[in-house]
Design a protein around this motif. Structure first.
Motif, short mmCIF file in Angstrom:
data_model
loop_
_atom_site.label_atom_id
_atom_site.label_comp_id
_atom_site.label_asym_id
_atom_site.label_seq_id
_atom_site.Cartn_x
_atom_site.Cartn_y
_atom_site.Cartn_z
N GLY A 138 0.50 -1.26 0.16
CA GLY A 138 -0.20 -0.08 -0.09
C GLY A 138 0.81 1.39 0.10
N ARG A 139 1.98 1.19 -0.40
CA ARG A 139 3.01 2.23 -0.63
C ARG A 139 2.71 3.14 0.81
N PRO A 140 3.75 2.64 1.69
CA PRO A 140 3.75 3.57 2.92
C PRO A 140 4.57 4.77 2.64
N THR A 141 4.64 6.01 3.57
CA THR A 141 5.07 7.23 3.41
C THR A 141 6.31 7.09 4.18
N PHE A 142 7.40 7.79 3.73
CA PHE A 142 8.75 7.65 4.28
C PHE A 142 9.16 9.17 4.80
N PHE A 143 9.41 9.12 6.07
CA PHE A 143 9.46 10.42 6.71
C PHE A 143 11.31 10.50 7.21
N ILE A 144 11.67 11.47 6.98
CA ILE A 144 13.23 11.70 7.43
C ILE A 144 12.99 12.70 8.60
N VAL A 145 13.39 12.42 9.74
CA VAL A 145 13.16 13.14 10.90
C VAL A 145 14.54 13.41 11.64
N SER A 146 14.70 14.78 12.05
CA SER A 146 15.92 15.14 12.83
C SER A 146 15.22 15.40 14.35
N LEU A 147 16.19 14.81 15.16
CA LEU A 147 15.59 15.19 16.41
C LEU A 147 16.75 15.82 17.41
N GLN A 148 16.15 16.64 18.14
CA GLN A 148 17.04 17.22 19.00
C GLN A 148 16.75 16.96 20.52
N SER A 156 21.37 18.48 14.40
CA SER A 156 20.38 17.43 15.19
C SER A 156 21.28 16.25 15.96
N ASP A 157 20.46 15.82 16.73
CA ASP A 157 21.17 14.71 17.45
C ASP A 157 20.98 13.35 17.03
N PHE A 158 19.77 13.14 16.52
CA PHE A 158 19.36 11.83 15.88
C PHE A 158 18.89 12.19 14.61
N VAL A 159 18.86 11.26 13.68
CA VAL A 159 18.15 11.07 12.40
C VAL A 159 17.49 10.01 12.20
N LEU A 160 16.25 9.97 11.90
CA LEU A 160 15.46 8.67 11.81
C LEU A 160 14.86 8.53 10.37
N VAL A 161 14.85 7.15 9.80
CA VAL A 161 13.99 7.10 8.71
C VAL A 161 12.61 6.22 9.15
N VAL A 162 11.76 7.02 8.86
CA VAL A 162 10.53 6.31 9.45
C VAL A 162 9.66 5.91 8.03
N ASN A 176 9.44 10.60 26.01
CA ASN A 176 10.72 10.94 26.29
C ASN A 176 10.74 12.30 26.27
N PRO A 177 10.79 12.93 27.51
CA PRO A 177 10.52 14.17 27.77
C PRO A 177 12.16 15.16 27.56
N ASN A 178 13.13 14.27 27.27
CA ASN A 178 14.20 14.73 26.83
C ASN A 178 14.33 15.35 25.65
N VAL A 179 13.35 14.87 24.51
CA VAL A 179 13.40 15.46 23.04
C VAL A 179 12.92 16.85 23.22
N SER A 180 13.55 17.69 22.57
CA SER A 180 13.21 19.06 22.57
C SER A 180 12.54 19.42 21.56
N ARG A 181 12.83 18.94 20.34
CA ARG A 181 12.23 19.26 19.08
C ARG A 181 12.64 18.26 17.97
N PHE A 182 11.65 18.32 17.00
CA PHE A 182 12.26 17.52 15.87
C PHE A 182 11.59 18.29 14.52
N THR A 183 12.17 17.85 13.45
CA THR A 183 11.67 18.29 12.14
C THR A 183 11.56 17.38 11.16
N THR A 184 10.74 17.66 10.25
CA THR A 184 10.40 16.17 9.50
C THR A 184 10.51 16.55 8.01
N ASN A 185 11.19 15.72 7.13
CA ASN A 185 10.98 15.73 5.51
C ASN A 185 10.13 14.49 5.22
N VAL A 186 9.25 14.88 4.08
CA VAL A 186 8.53 13.83 3.87
C VAL A 186 9.19 13.35 2.30
#
Length: 158
Positions: free
Chosen positions: A62-72, A104-110, A129-139
Motif C-alpha cells: 500500500g505504499r507507505p510514506t517515508f519520513f526523514i526526521v531530525s531530533l534534538q 540534530s542529535d538523531f536522524v530517523l528514517v520512518v 521521552n521528555p528529553n526530546v526538545s524538538r524534531f523536524t520532518t521531511n517527507v
C-alpha cells in the motif's frame, strides 16, 4: 575476524542476494559449495553477518510514506540518551536511527502507512521521552535508492 578475499567477495554477493545457493555462489567465487557454506556460517557466528532479511516492495503493502526526521534532545546525559535509543529501537515504523553530529542529535528514517500513523508515533515520542526538545520532518516524495549494503573494501593483499 580476519576476512580474506573470498570472504569479502562472498559478502558482496550475499548483500545483493542472500537467497543465492552455495552452488550459485560457487559459480562466482572459486570455492566449493561446502567451503562457501562453512565461510558463511563462520561469518554469521562471528557477527560479521548480523541478520538476513527480505527486502519488501513498498507498493505491495500500500505504499507507505517515508519520513526523514531530525531530533534534538535537551541534555546529552548517557542515561537519557540510552533510554531514547531503546525507545527508538523498539518502534516498528522506525527503520533506521542514527546518533549524529551537527544541529540534530538523531536522524530517523520512518516508514508509516499514512501521516496519521506518523503523527501518532511522533506524539508518543514526545510524550514518552521528555528529553526530546524538538524534531523536524521531511517527507520523501519518491525513493531514489533504498538499501543497507555496506561497501566492502578489497583485501589488503589485493
Amino acid at each position: 575476524m580476519e576476512l580474506d578475499r573470498h570472504d569479502r567477495h562472498l559478502l558482496r554477493l550475499v548483500q545483493d542476494d542472500i537467497g543465492a545457493s552455495a552452488e550459485q555462489l560457487a559459480a562466482q567465487v572459486p570455492l566449493s559449495p561446502s567451503s562457501i557454506q562453512r565461510r558463511l556460517r563462520r561469518m554469521r557466528e562471528a557477527g560479521v553477518i548480523e541478520r538476513e532479511v527480505a527486502v519488501v516492495d513498498p507498493a505491495a503493502l500500500g505504499r507507505p510514506t517515508f519520513f526523514i526526521v531530525s531530533l534534538q534532545v535537551e541534555r546529552e546525559r548517557p542515561e537519557l540518551l540510552n533510554q531514547l535509543r531503546r525507545w527508538l529501537a523498539a518502534q516498528e515504523h522506525i527503520q533506521q536511527a542514527f546518533y549524529v553530529t551537527g544541529e540534530s542529535d538523531f536522524v530517523l528514517v520512518v516508514a508509516a502507512p499514512d501521516t496519521e500513523s506518523y503523527d501518532a508515533l511522533m506524539g508518543r515520542l514526545v510524550s514518552e521521552n521528555p528529553n526530546v526538545s524538538r524534531f523536524t520532518t521531511n517527507v520523501a516524495l519518491s525513493v531514489v535508492k533504498r538499501g543497507l549494503s555496506i561497501p566492502i573494501p578489497p583485501h589488503p593483499a589485493d
